[in-house]
Design a protein around this motif. Structure first.
Motif, PDB file in Angstrom:
ATOM      1  N   PHE A 128       0.893   5.443  -3.382  1.00 49.39           N
ATOM      2  CA  PHE A 128       1.281   4.218  -4.086  1.00 49.39           C
ATOM      3  C   PHE A 128       2.521   3.556  -3.498  1.00 49.39           C
ATOM      4  O   PHE A 128       2.944   2.505  -3.983  1.00 49.39           O
ATOM      5  N   LEU A 129       3.119   4.165  -2.486  1.00 46.18           N
ATOM      6  CA  LEU A 129       4.342   3.592  -1.934  1.00 46.18           C
ATOM      7  C   LEU A 129       4.026   2.347  -1.111  1.00 46.18           C
ATOM      8  O   LEU A 129       3.154   2.366  -0.251  1.00 46.18           O
ATOM      9  N   PRO A 130       4.739   1.246  -1.358  1.00 43.49           N
ATOM     10  CA  PRO A 130       4.532   0.044  -0.542  1.00 43.49           C
ATOM     11  C   PRO A 130       5.242   0.184   0.799  1.00 43.49           C
ATOM     12  O   PRO A 130       6.241   0.890   0.922  1.00 43.49           O
ATOM     13  N   GLY A 131       4.735  -0.486   1.810  1.00 39.67           N
ATOM     14  CA  GLY A 131       5.332  -0.394   3.139  1.00 39.67           C
ATOM     15  C   GLY A 131       6.440  -1.397   3.344  1.00 39.67           C
ATOM     16  O   GLY A 131       6.384  -2.215   4.273  1.00 39.67           O
ATOM     17  N   VAL A 132       7.465  -1.343   2.495  1.00 34.16           N
ATOM     18  CA  VAL A 132       8.556  -2.329   2.573  1.00 34.16           C
ATOM     19  C   VAL A 132       9.548  -1.974   3.665  1.00 34.16           C
ATOM     20  O   VAL A 132      10.308  -2.835   4.112  1.00 34.16           O
ATOM     21  N   ILE A 176      10.683   3.972   6.250  1.00 31.21           N
ATOM     22  CA  ILE A 176      10.646   5.266   5.554  1.00 31.21           C
ATOM     23  C   ILE A 176       9.478   5.315   4.577  1.00 31.21           C
ATOM     24  O   ILE A 176       8.689   6.268   4.567  1.00 31.21           O
ATOM     25  N   MET A 177       9.339   4.274   3.759  1.00 26.39           N
ATOM     26  CA  MET A 177       8.262   4.276   2.772  1.00 26.39           C
ATOM     27  C   MET A 177       6.899   4.145   3.438  1.00 26.39           C
ATOM     28  O   MET A 177       5.911   4.719   2.967  1.00 26.39           O
ATOM     29  N   THR A 178       6.840   3.414   4.527  1.00 25.70           N
ATOM     30  CA  THR A 178       5.581   3.314   5.265  1.00 25.70           C
ATOM     31  C   THR A 178       5.162   4.673   5.794  1.00 25.70           C
ATOM     32  O   THR A 178       3.987   5.073   5.688  1.00 25.70           O
ATOM     33  N   ASN A 179       6.093   5.416   6.356  1.00 24.39           N
ATOM     34  CA  ASN A 179       5.781   6.751   6.883  1.00 24.39           C
ATOM     35  C   ASN A 179       5.384   7.712   5.777  1.00 24.39           C
ATOM     36  O   ASN A 179       4.512   8.572   5.969  1.00 24.39           O
ATOM     37  N   LEU A 180       6.015   7.601   4.610  1.00 20.26           N
ATOM     38  CA  LEU A 180       5.646   8.460   3.484  1.00 20.26           C
ATOM     39  C   LEU A 180       4.244   8.146   2.992  1.00 20.26           C
ATOM     40  O   LEU A 180       3.477   9.053   2.658  1.00 20.26           O
ATOM     41  N   ARG A 181       3.912   6.859   2.936  1.00 19.40           N
ATOM     42  CA  ARG A 181       2.561   6.490   2.531  1.00 19.40           C
ATOM     43  C   ARG A 181       1.537   6.999   3.542  1.00 19.40           C
ATOM     44  O   ARG A 181       0.474   7.495   3.174  1.00 19.40           O
ATOM     45  N   LEU A 209      -8.071   6.534   3.753  1.00 19.16           N
ATOM     46  CA  LEU A 209      -7.797   5.748   4.955  1.00 19.16           C
ATOM     47  C   LEU A 209      -7.064   4.447   4.626  1.00 19.16           C
ATOM     48  O   LEU A 209      -6.419   3.872   5.508  1.00 19.16           O
ATOM     49  N   ALA A 210      -7.162   3.984   3.393  1.00 18.68           N
ATOM     50  CA  ALA A 210      -6.466   2.755   3.006  1.00 18.68           C
ATOM     51  C   ALA A 210      -4.953   2.915   3.048  1.00 18.68           C
ATOM     52  O   ALA A 210      -4.228   1.919   3.007  1.00 18.68           O
ATOM     53  N   CYS A 211      -4.469   4.143   3.123  1.00 16.24           N
ATOM     54  CA  CYS A 211      -3.024   4.394   3.219  1.00 16.24           C
ATOM     55  C   CYS A 211      -2.531   4.309   4.658  1.00 16.24           C
ATOM     56  O   CYS A 211      -1.323   4.330   4.900  1.00 16.24           O
TER      57      CYS A 211
END
Length: 633
Positions: free
Chosen positions: A341-345, A348-353, A385-387
């Motif tokens: 659920f993390l947005p790619g803002v 760091i959050m992109t890598n976590l997603r 895969l949507a992540c």
């Protein structure tokens, strides 16, 4: 002076050519937003700055720009695409490509299985004919629209009200599904093809409602995944080229090449991924005590529906490893799932997603290796895969998809672009609101708000657009198999083998996933105690199978023979006089390494140890009226 200036002039011209090579790429990212991305603006200013410094040859002819397909973005033009992707790392072109190809692959496997097995399962001479069930629906719903909304099927509209579903109708639906899904796998995807695939699959599931052959959670999961895939494709909107030439995109494959997916649909795929994982984790936490005691995997690999040879490795792993594997199961399904659920803002959050998507997909691959679970795990990889954005895929795949995309650049009319933008946003908004509203009972079920126990695999509306999922809430500690035997004299009995279920203790377990042997799966449920209850309440088709084994003589009346192993088909060329079903307790005889060692030594491997448990159906024969009767032997 000329000699000194010439190298500088050539260098400047080379610089212009290099920058012009980036022009197509720059235009692509500019066209994805309603406002120019900051990076694209910087590059365009830098390009213009270089052009101002370059000496121009007045005698050089100007390049022609007659063809609109070669025009580039001008500052005065309005960008018309709905997507706003700030950088190449946030592109989901390859993700869209991968999701649609995998959905097409799973559809093909499902339709192929239907074509091979449905005549024997639900045909007019099958175990539980489906036409009688649909005839009852036709008599219950005189209005085909109401009937479709309650029990979706294409047959509501293409069959006359007095006509009944015939075998060739089911075959035609399966063949059409295989053909269309093959086109999707090969790259010809569209909202029209995906809609037809969804409708054809629902048609088969509706026909099977009167049986237990399609009562598996992944039937609803495939329908929901297929429904979301429709909206991942380009929508059927009209665009205009050269002022007066209409171009309909989305009817078949988009003539402009693959376009970026809707971010709203990607979020709905992530929501599906979360519901699958959380539902499976909660049902284990609330289910059998073995999950809390971390002992379920001591026997899960032995008692699963159809073990593969690899199951003989997992079952004999050290118990300390199997206990840690339970911890891993809960970590993946209840804790790491929230990363999707993390947005790619930011990076760091992109890598976590991305990590969340990789964890879910990797966990499914591990399960695929450990046994045969039909296409369930292959299907569950798709929403994960949507992540993953395009940077997560291999370079050759990115090059293939992006080259295909950048090869086509058309500048639609400004008013048409505004119309498409508004239409796409409206569709996304309605779809998002629909899924949100239909998710309310699903969330209520997961949280047990109504006070009822969590349903493992359930749909809360007839179209199955949003469902709740789960698997293996409880795990049997012992494996019991129903073994069918036939005889001509009542003394010498021959066992009937199925394609993949355990039978002969010396027969090697098979690899069959993602193919689904439905009868092998269904007979597995009889192994749960009390066996008679499961037979009478859920798998009463077994009586019909025994009756057909004892009575059917003509080849045309024996499509159910395709559901058995080839060795048993040969032994049933002539109908026997007697049949019985006994329950046996099966245990794995040794690890795969032991089997391999015996094979290399020239010994016939013994895969299972078994012992007699109890009779399930005592010896029966057919009376003069054609019904089953107990035999006096």
């Amino acid at each position: 002076f000329v000699n000194n200036a010439a190298p500088q002039h050539k260098q400047s011209r080379r610089r212009v050519r290099r920058i012009s090579q980036y022009e197509v790429i720059i235009n692509y990212f500019i066209r994805q937003a309603n406002e120019e991305p900051e990076g694209a603006m910087t590059l365009r200013k830098r390009r213009n700055h270089h052009r101002d410094d370059v000496p121009h040859d007045r005698d050089a002819p100007e390049k022609s720009t007659k063809d609109d397909d070669t025009k580039v973005y001008q500052p005065s033009q309005k960008v018309t695409s709905i997507q706003h992707q700030k950088s190449p790392s946030q592109s989901f072109l390859v993700t869209k490509f991968a999701i649609l190809r995998l959905v097409g692959f799973v559809y093909f496997i499902a339709f192929y299985g239907a074509y091979r097995q449905n005549p024997g399962l639900m045909g007019s001479n099958g175990l539980l004919p489906a036409h009688s069930h649909f005839d009852r629906l036709r008599s219950q719903f005189q209005n085909p629209i109401r009937g479709f909304l309650t029990h979706p099927s294409i047959f509501w509209f293409i069959l006359d009200s007095s006509a009944s579903v015939e075998d060739w109708h089911m075959d035609a639906a399966a063949i059409a599904g295989m053909a269309l899904s093959s086109l999707v796998v090969l790259g010809l995807d569209s909202w029209l093809i995906m809609s037809l695939l969804w409708l054809l699959d629902f048609t088969i599931v509706t026909l099977a409602e009167g049986t237990s052959f399609y009562s598996y959670g992944w039937e609803s999961q495939l329908l929901e995944t297929g429904f979301l895939s429709i909206w991942l494709c380009d929508l059927p909107t009209q665009r205009w080229r050269d002022g007066n030439k209409p171009h309909f995109r989305g009817l078949f494959m988009d003539a402009e090449g693959p376009s970026p997916p809707s971010l709203a649909v990607l979020w709905l795929f992530r929501w599906l991924c979360a519901r699958i994982s959380i539902g499976a984790g909660l049902i284990k936490l609330r289910g059998g005590s073995c999950w809390k005691n971390k002992t379920c995997l001591y026997y899960h690999f032995e008692t699963q529906p159809i073990p593969s040879p690899m199951s003989f490795i997992f079952h004999f792993l050290p118990k300390s490893v199997l206990r840690r594997a339970v911890d891993l199961d809960f970590f993946v399904q209840l804790y790491s799932i929230w990363l999707v659920f993390l947005p790619g803002v930011n990076e760091i959050m992109t890598n976590l997603r991305r990590m969340g998507g990789f964890i879910q997909a990797g966990f499914m691959i591990n399960i695929i290796i450990s046994g045969n679970f039909a296409f369930l795990n292959h299907l569950t990889i798709i929403p994960a895969l949507a992540c993953l954005d395009d940077e997560c895929y291999p370079g050759w795949l990115k090059t293939f998809v992006r080259r295909k995309h950048l090869a086509f650049h058309h500048n639609p009319n400004e008013n048409s672009g505004k119309s498409f933008l508004s239409f796409r946003n409206a569709v996304d908004l309605v779809l998002f609101a629909l899924v949100t509203s239909l998710s309310v009972p699903v969330v209520s079920n997961l949280l047990q708000i109504s006070g009822k126990h969590q349903a493992m695999n359930a749909s809360f509306h007839s179209l199955r657009l949003v469902n709740t999922y789960g698997a293996f809430g409880s795990v049997g500690e012992k494996r019991y198999e129903a073994i069918i035997s036939v005889s001509n004299d009542g003394r010498n009995w021959t066992e009937i083998e199925f394609p993949c279920k355990p039978g002969s203790i010396q027969r090697r377990p098979c690899f069959c996933a993602p193919y689904h042997y439905r009868l092998d799966w269904n007979i597995w449920f009889i192994g749960f105690k009390p066996h008679q209850s499961m037979l009478q309440r859920r798998e009463n088709w077994l009586f019909r199978l025994i009756q057909k084994i004892l009575t059917d003589e003509e080849e045309s009346s024996r499509p159910w023979m395709a559901l058995l192993d080839a060795s048993s088909v040969e032994s049933l060329q002539q109908s026997p006089k007697f049949a019985k079903v006994d329950m046996y307790h099966y245990e794995m005889a040794g690890s795969l390494w032991v089997m391999a060692a015996n094979w290399f030594e020239g010994k016939a491997p013994v895969w299972w140890n078994r012992r007699y448990e109890e009779p399930l159906i005592k010896p029966v024969t057919v009376d003069p009226s054609g019904h089953l009767a107990y035999a006096n032997i």
